[in-house]
Write a protein that holds these residues in place. Structure first.
Motif, PDB file in Angstrom:
ATOM      1  N   GLN A 205      10.211  27.474  14.994  1.00  0.00           N
ATOM      2  CA  GLN A 205       9.379  26.401  15.923  1.00  0.00           C
ATOM      3  C   GLN A 205       9.754  25.382  16.312  1.00  0.00           C
TER       4      GLN A 205
ATOM      5  N   GLU B 296       5.365  26.683  24.103  1.00  0.00           N
ATOM      6  CA  GLU B 296       4.447  26.942  23.147  1.00  0.00           C
ATOM      7  C   GLU B 296       4.934  27.605  21.679  1.00  0.00           C
TER       8      GLU B 296
ATOM      9  N   VAL C 147       4.988  29.276  19.038  1.00  0.00           N
ATOM     10  CA  VAL C 147       4.407  30.233  18.278  1.00  0.00           C
ATOM     11  C   VAL C 147       5.741  31.250  17.608  1.00  0.00           C
TER      12      VAL C 147
ATOM     13  N   PHE D  62      -0.450  32.880  22.165  1.00  0.00           N
ATOM     14  CA  PHE D  62      -0.548  32.947  20.867  1.00  0.00           C
ATOM     15  C   PHE D  62       0.505  33.656  20.088  1.00  0.00           C
ATOM     16  N   GLY D  63       1.336  34.308  20.827  1.00  0.00           N
ATOM     17  CA  GLY D  63       2.284  34.994  20.095  1.00  0.00           C
ATOM     18  C   GLY D  63       1.948  36.343  19.399  1.00  0.00           C
TER      19      GLY D  63
END
Length: 273
Positions: A105, A112, A114, A170-171
């Motif tokens: 990440q 984002e 995720v 949100f993945g």
């Protein structure tokens, strides 16, 4: 229509004023008020906290209807829901550690932070080899594939109207782990449907999770309730009340002589912020 709501605390500590505010918001609107103990985290949930939740709610006068739903006693039902998703090719095992995910990440994967899908494209043979070797893993939802199957989604938020659900940021969310065979996201949508919850009334900190919940409802063929996310109570520094910050518990307030009617009056008058 009759309004059925619920209060669904995790017995990982004693209830504080913020919990009471959330329970009251659901209770005061309800024709039917359900209680659910979300105790799937076996490392943090304790029987004494579960017992204290019941004691505190009764002290406040927030009586519930019907049997208490205790999630840890219904793991087979959540496994059945997972089996539906697995049968549709929407789950895959992820063997990444939290440290590996954190490092990934930190790389420029976009705005984002995720899960980058490291294990999504592992071959079946590679997955089987790791699982047979006893490797720890999580079961993740293939978000892109899930959205292709579910199509366009929306939910109704009181005070805002219809909102387009956008769970993609949100993945690939975790829906189970090897040592914990289910997850909050899966349990909450399953149990809300099972308990006939018409209105989910909860804190605004859970608003974003609704995007994921609406997707799971669509995939599992579950009804979508009306949502209402209320404000959070905050301390003098503006922080939301939380167990980790040692917010004053209802238990300690009771010991200090605070009367339940005084607490409920604060909620009714809207001054308990």
């Amino acid at each position: 229509m009759n309004i059925t709501t619920r209060f669904a605390p995790s017995p990982t500590g004693y209830l504080h004023l913020g919990h009471a505010f959330s329970a009251w918001n659901a209770w005061v609107r309800a024709d039917v008020f359900r209680l659910r103990l979300e105790d799937i985290d076996s490392t943090r949930c304790r029987p004494e906290y579960a017992a204290a939740i019941l004691e505190d709610l009764r002290w406040l006068g927030l009586e519930w209807d019907g049997e208490i739903r205790v999630q840890s006693t219904h793991l087979a039902q959540y496994q059945a829901a997972l089996a539906i998703l697995r049968g549709r090719g929407l789950l895959y095992p992820c063997f990444c550690t939290r440290a590996e995910i954190a490092r990934a990440q930190a790389a420029p994967h976009g705005a984002e932070a995720v899960y980058p899908g490291t294990c999504r494209h592992l071959s079946e043979a590679a997955r089987a080899e790791r699982m047979n070797a006893g490797a720890a893993y999580a079961l993740r939802l293939d978000m892109a594939a899930a959205l292709r199957q579910a199509g366009a989604l929306r939910f109704f938020e009181e005070g805002k109207g219809w909102i387009e659900a956008r769970p993609l940021p949100f993945g690939d969310v975790v829906l189970a782990r090897k040592d914990t065979p289910t997850s909050y996201h899966l349990c909450v949508v399953h149990d809300d449907a099972l308990q006939g919850i018409s209105h989910v009334i909860r804190g605004e900190d859970l608003f974003e999770a609704t995007h994921v919940h609406v997707l799971l409802q669509a995939l599992l063929g579950l009804p979508a309730p009306v949502y209402a996310h209320h404000r959070l109570l905050r301390d003098a520094q503006g922080r939301r009340l939380a167990k980790r910050d040692f917010a004053a518990t209802l238990r300690s307030m009771r010991a200090a002589g605070v009367q339940p009617r005084a607490i409920l009056r604060q909620f009714e008058e809207g001054i308990a912020a």
